[in-house]
Design a protein around this motif. Structure first.
Motif, PDB file in Angstrom:
ATOM      1  N   PHE A 126       6.291   1.726  -6.530  1.00  0.00           N
ATOM      2  CA  PHE A 126       6.249   0.338  -6.999  1.00  0.00           C
ATOM      3  C   PHE A 126       7.515  -0.429  -6.647  1.00  0.00           C
ATOM      4  CE2 PHE A 126       2.839   2.169  -9.656  1.00  0.00           C
ATOM      5  CZ  PHE A 126       1.808   1.377  -9.181  1.00  0.00           C
ATOM      6  N   LYS A 127       8.664   0.240  -6.612  1.00  0.00           N
ATOM      7  CA  LYS A 127       9.892  -0.428  -6.160  1.00  0.00           C
ATOM      8  C   LYS A 127       9.780  -0.779  -4.681  1.00  0.00           C
ATOM      9  CE  LYS A 127      13.282   1.196  -9.470  1.00  0.00           C
ATOM     10  NZ  LYS A 127      14.504   1.972  -9.705  1.00  0.00           N
TER      11      LYS A 127
ATOM     12  N   SER B 113       6.024   1.108   5.822  1.00  0.00           N
ATOM     13  CA  SER B 113       7.082   1.360   4.844  1.00  0.00           C
ATOM     14  C   SER B 113       6.689   2.357   3.758  1.00  0.00           C
ATOM     15  CB  SER B 113       7.486   0.049   4.157  1.00  0.00           C
ATOM     16  OG  SER B 113       7.947  -0.874   5.103  1.00  0.00           O
ATOM     17  N   PHE B 114       5.410   2.659   3.631  1.00  0.00           N
ATOM     18  CA  PHE B 114       4.948   3.539   2.562  1.00  0.00           C
ATOM     19  C   PHE B 114       4.633   4.957   3.033  1.00  0.00           C
ATOM     20  CE2 PHE B 114       3.849  -0.786   1.342  1.00  0.00           C
ATOM     21  CZ  PHE B 114       4.415  -0.859   0.074  1.00  0.00           C
TER      22      PHE B 114
ATOM     23  N   GLU C  51       4.610  11.405  -9.988  1.00  0.00           N
ATOM     24  CA  GLU C  51       6.066  11.426 -10.161  1.00  0.00           C
ATOM     25  C   GLU C  51       6.779  10.466  -9.204  1.00  0.00           C
ATOM     26  OE1 GLU C  51       5.066  15.243  -7.782  1.00  0.00           O
ATOM     27  OE2 GLU C  51       4.319  14.326  -9.617  1.00  0.00           O
ATOM     28  N   ASN C  52       6.066   9.982  -8.177  1.00  0.00           N
ATOM     29  CA  ASN C  52       6.634   9.001  -7.237  1.00  0.00           C
ATOM     30  C   ASN C  52       6.259   7.564  -7.595  1.00  0.00           C
ATOM     31  OD1 ASN C  52       7.944  10.882  -5.650  1.00  0.00           O
ATOM     32  ND2 ASN C  52       6.192  11.160  -4.291  1.00  0.00           N
TER      33      ASN C  52
ATOM     34  N   GLN D 294       9.777  -4.476  -2.702  1.00  0.00           N
ATOM     35  CA  GLN D 294      10.616  -4.789  -1.542  1.00  0.00           C
ATOM     36  C   GLN D 294       9.776  -5.337  -0.395  1.00  0.00           C
ATOM     37  OE1 GLN D 294      12.401  -0.998  -0.749  1.00  0.00           O
ATOM     38  NE2 GLN D 294      14.045  -1.259  -2.249  1.00  0.00           N
ATOM     39  N   VAL D 295       8.666  -4.662  -0.109  1.00  0.00           N
ATOM     40  CA  VAL D 295       7.799  -5.077   0.993  1.00  0.00           C
ATOM     41  C   VAL D 295       7.193  -6.447   0.694  1.00  0.00           C
ATOM     42  CG1 VAL D 295       5.639  -4.539   2.212  1.00  0.00           C
ATOM     43  CG2 VAL D 295       7.317  -2.736   1.796  1.00  0.00           C
ATOM     44  N   GLU D 296       6.710  -6.647  -0.514  1.00  0.00           N
ATOM     45  CA  GLU D 296       6.101  -7.922  -0.898  1.00  0.00           C
ATOM     46  C   GLU D 296       7.118  -9.069  -0.834  1.00  0.00           C
ATOM     47  OE1 GLU D 296       2.780  -8.759  -2.049  1.00  0.00           O
ATOM     48  OE2 GLU D 296       2.367  -6.874  -1.027  1.00  0.00           O
ATOM     49  N   SER D 297       8.374  -8.799  -1.169  1.00  0.00           N
ATOM     50  CA  SER D 297       9.386  -9.863  -1.144  1.00  0.00           C
ATOM     51  C   SER D 297       9.658 -10.361   0.277  1.00  0.00           C
ATOM     52  CB  SER D 297      10.688  -9.387  -1.794  1.00  0.00           C
ATOM     53  OG  SER D 297      11.341  -8.434  -0.983  1.00  0.00           O
TER      54      SER D 297
END
Length: 100
Positions: free
Chosen positions: A18-19, A65-66, A12-13, A23-26
């Motif tokens: 993935f959002k 961040s995760f 459910e998360n 953000q982290v990858e950007s």
């Protein structure tokens, strides 16, 4: 140093994970961290990643961040060929130490 991490999250998360990942990858990876390869569990809820890192700090900076959305297990790994050479050397040393 190679690190393998298994990131687990509740299905459910998935959208939140993935959002956050986008953000982290950007922002880009820390200089001392390279993703060697990454696999997604076909059933969902799990990502397996191998990193090549210069220090644990680089890894922690990337994955911090995760921590609110995921459970992350991480451990150092060694390639099979490299480990085989290491194990053979250890066995040779033990044999030499134990021979009269």
């Amino acid at each position: 140093m190679l690190l393998l991490d298994i990131t687990t999250f509740e299905l459910e998360n998935s959208v939140k994970v993935f959002k956050r990942w986008e953000q982290v990858e950007s922002k880009g990876s820390p200089k001392g961290l390279k993703v060697v390869n990454q696999w997604f569990d076909a059933g969902g809820g799990r990502i397996i990643t191998v990193y090549d890192v210069e220090s644990i700090k680089d890894y922690a900076a990337y994955n911090f961040s995760f921590t609110d959305l995921c459970h992350i297990e991480v451990f150092p790994v060694v390639g099979a060929e490299e480990f085989k050479k290491f194990a053979l050397k250890c066995m040779e040393n033990l044999t030499a130490e134990n021979s009269p």
